[in-house]
Design an enzyme around this catalytic site. Structure first.
Site, short mmCIF file in Angstrom:
data_model
loop_
_atom_site.label_atom_id
_atom_site.label_comp_id
_atom_site.label_asym_id
_atom_site.label_seq_id
_atom_site.Cartn_x
_atom_site.Cartn_y
_atom_site.Cartn_z
N ASP A 1 0.82 -1.21 0.00
CA ASP A 1 0.00 0.00 0.00
C ASP A 1 0.86 1.26 0.00
O ASP A 1 0.51 2.26 -0.64
CB ASP A 1 -0.94 0.01 1.21
CG ASP A 1 -2.06 -1.00 1.04
OD1 ASP A 1 -2.50 -1.21 -0.10
OD2 ASP A 1 -2.48 -1.58 2.05
N ASN B 1 -4.68 8.94 1.35
CA ASN B 1 -4.92 8.44 2.71
C ASN B 1 -5.32 9.56 3.66
O ASN B 1 -6.41 9.59 4.17
CB ASN B 1 -3.64 7.81 3.29
CG ASN B 1 -3.62 6.30 3.22
OD1 ASN B 1 -4.60 5.69 2.80
ND2 ASN B 1 -2.52 5.70 3.63
N THR C 1 -8.68 3.83 7.22
CA THR C 1 -8.30 2.48 7.66
C THR C 1 -6.80 2.38 7.94
O THR C 1 -6.32 1.32 8.30
CB THR C 1 -8.66 1.42 6.60
OG1 THR C 1 -8.00 1.77 5.41
CG2 THR C 1 -10.14 1.34 6.37
N TYR D 1 -3.67 5.25 9.34
CA TYR D 1 -3.24 6.00 10.51
C TYR D 1 -4.42 6.33 11.43
O TYR D 1 -4.41 6.09 12.64
CB TYR D 1 -2.61 7.29 9.99
CG TYR D 1 -1.75 8.06 10.94
CD1 TYR D 1 -1.53 7.64 12.24
CD2 TYR D 1 -1.14 9.24 10.52
CE1 TYR D 1 -0.74 8.38 13.09
CE2 TYR D 1 -0.34 9.98 11.35
CZ TYR D 1 -0.15 9.55 12.64
OH TYR D 1 0.64 10.28 13.47
N LYS E 1 -7.27 5.00 11.88
CA LYS E 1 -7.86 3.88 12.62
C LYS E 1 -7.06 3.61 13.91
O LYS E 1 -7.61 3.25 14.92
CB LYS E 1 -7.88 2.64 11.73
CG LYS E 1 -8.61 1.47 12.37
CD LYS E 1 -8.64 0.28 11.45
CE LYS E 1 -9.34 -0.90 12.10
NZ LYS E 1 -8.70 -1.30 13.36
P1 NAP Z 1 4.74 2.61 6.75
O1 NAP Z 1 4.92 3.39 8.01
O2 NAP Z 1 5.87 1.85 6.18
O3 NAP Z 1 3.53 1.56 6.92
C1 NAP Z 1 2.29 1.91 7.40
C2 NAP Z 1 1.36 0.69 7.32
O4 NAP Z 1 0.06 1.15 6.91
C3 NAP Z 1 1.78 -0.35 6.30
O5 NAP Z 1 1.49 -1.63 6.86
C4 NAP Z 1 0.88 -0.04 5.11
O6 NAP Z 1 0.58 -1.18 4.36
C5 NAP Z 1 -0.37 0.39 5.79
N1 NAP Z 1 -1.26 1.22 5.00
C6 NAP Z 1 -0.97 2.30 4.21
N2 NAP Z 1 -2.11 2.81 3.71
C7 NAP Z 1 -3.12 2.02 4.17
C8 NAP Z 1 -4.53 2.03 4.02
N3 NAP Z 1 -5.15 2.97 3.32
N4 NAP Z 1 -5.28 1.09 4.67
C9 NAP Z 1 -4.68 0.15 5.40
N5 NAP Z 1 -3.35 0.07 5.61
C10 NAP Z 1 -2.59 1.00 5.00
O7 NAP Z 1 4.18 3.63 5.67
P2 NAP Z 1 3.60 3.40 4.25
O8 NAP Z 1 3.45 1.96 3.94
O9 NAP Z 1 4.35 4.26 3.33
O10 NAP Z 1 2.14 3.98 4.46
C11 NAP Z 1 1.95 5.32 4.82
C12 NAP Z 1 0.73 5.39 5.65
O11 NAP Z 1 1.02 4.84 6.92
C13 NAP Z 1 0.29 6.81 5.96
O12 NAP Z 1 -0.44 7.38 4.91
C14 NAP Z 1 -0.56 6.55 7.20
O13 NAP Z 1 -1.89 6.28 6.83
C15 NAP Z 1 0.04 5.30 7.81
N6 NAP Z 1 0.62 5.58 9.13
C16 NAP Z 1 0.09 4.88 10.16
C17 NAP Z 1 0.53 5.14 11.44
C18 NAP Z 1 -0.11 4.39 12.55
O14 NAP Z 1 -0.99 3.57 12.27
N7 NAP Z 1 0.25 4.65 13.78
C19 NAP Z 1 1.52 6.08 11.69
C20 NAP Z 1 2.03 6.78 10.61
C21 NAP Z 1 1.56 6.52 9.31
P3 NAP Z 1 1.65 -1.97 3.51
O15 NAP Z 1 2.47 -2.78 4.47
O16 NAP Z 1 0.74 -2.80 2.68
O17 NAP Z 1 2.46 -0.97 2.71
#
Ligand code: NAP
Length: 266
Positions: A51, A123, A163, A165, A167
């Site tokens: 993703d 996102n 779904t 960050y 979430k």
């Molecule tokens: P990453 O930090 O390497 O991974 C973030 C995780 O979120 C990965 O497992 C990614 O999936 C998953 N993901 C990304 N978009 C998603 C979506 N729309 N629905 C479900 N899961 C999703 O960063 P990245 O892979 O480049 O993704 C960036 C995204 O990470 C940001 O846009 C933000 O939404 C999210 N994020 C989450 C947190 C948190 O949950 N605490 C903190 C910072 C950012 P894959 O393994 O399939 O790539």
């Protein structure tokens, strides 16, 4: 499907991914597709990776409205934006070749910082304190002050970003068929001086949201559009709205949004 024969593949440049890209490329050429080295003339943009790669593929190719995106994971792990896996890439090729593909649309949000040229997020847009100290934001809905926030920051997400960050900070999972966007707080302070709603809220796509940063000299919040940090440090007003634009993706049959949610989270 003559009008959809030009394909561009976006992926990371490590050896393993490039080897898989070569295989997918060969398979597509074998099926009569034309492979391009740049995305501008492509009708279909394939993202090879997870993703995170899909977010980059869409961003680096300019959130194109006139093409289809197709997400292909490389390790059999289900992806949110990726309906296909390297091991079932034939299924995708078959769908495209026989014009049997179904299209899914994902809403985008449009963000403008201090009147600059707007940019898009698939996102979410996030703004957070860059140092140990908190910062203060006015949250303004349709030109009316809604609340003043003190804390670590806020996330404004599209239905599909909800779904990711959002979430994690107890936001709702939102059906991408709803034209809306969601605001979620990051560690708000609630005292007699500052009070916020304290729960995520979902706004109609017709609303306009403004985040106004209080400038007390200490705060240069970090901002991010999806998985890309922004270089801008001085910020006062961030205006956010649901965009008219949508990203169109190639969809596997019988793979609805809610089937994906269940597969990934339950
Ligand atoms: P990453 O930090 O390497 O991974 C973030 C995780 O979120 C990965 O497992 C990614 O999936 C998953 N993901 C990304 N978009 C998603 C979506 N729309 N629905 C479900 N899961 C999703 O960063 P990245 O892979 O480049 O993704 C960036 C995204 O990470 C940001 O846009 C933000 O939404 C999210 N994020 C989450 C947190 C948190 O949950 N605490 C903190 C910072 C950012 P894959 O393994 O399939 O790539």
């Amino acid at each position: 499907m003559a009008e959809r024969t030009n394909i561009y593949i976006y992926c990371k440049n490590d050896e393993e991914t490039l080897a898989k890209k070569t295989k997918v490329r060969e398979a597509l050429i074998h099926e009569g597709f034309q492979m391009l080295e740049s995305h501008e003339e492509a009708n279909i943009i394939i993202s090879l990776g997870h993703d995170g790669t899909f977010l980059q593929a869409v961003r680096k190719t300019g959130f194109r409205q006139d093409c289809l995106y197709a997400g292909v994971t490389l390790d059999n792990k289900p992806g949110f934006y990726c309906d296909f896996d390297y091991n079932n890439v034939w299924e995708m090729i078959h769908l495209i070749r026989n014009a049997e593909l179904k299209v899914r649309q994902y809403p985008l949000i449009e963000v403008a910082i201090d009147g600059r040229q707007p940019f898009y997020c698939l996102n979410e847009f996030s703004i957070r304190s860059n140092i140990i100290r908190m910062f203060t934001l006015d949250i303004i809905i349709d030109d009316t002050l809604f609340e003043t926030f003190l804390g670590d920051g806020v996330i404004v997400s599209t239905p599909t970003g909800s779904t990711a960050y959002n979430k994690s900070v107890n936001g709702a999972v939102v059906d991408p068929m709803l034209p809306c966007f969601q605001v979620t707080e990051l560690a708000s302070v609630n005292t007699n001086s500052f009070r916020t709603l304290g729960s995520p809220f979902i706004m109609s796509g017709t609303r306009r949201l403004k985040l106004r940063v209080h400038r007390d000299g200490n705060d240069f919040p970090s901002m991010a559009a999806d998985n890309e940090a922004m270089g801008i440090r001085r910020v006062e007003d961030v205006e956010i709205r649901l965009s008219d634009k949508k990203i169109k993706t190639v969809k596997l049959k019988d793979n609805s949004f809610w089937e994906k949610v269940a597969r990934i989270y339950l």
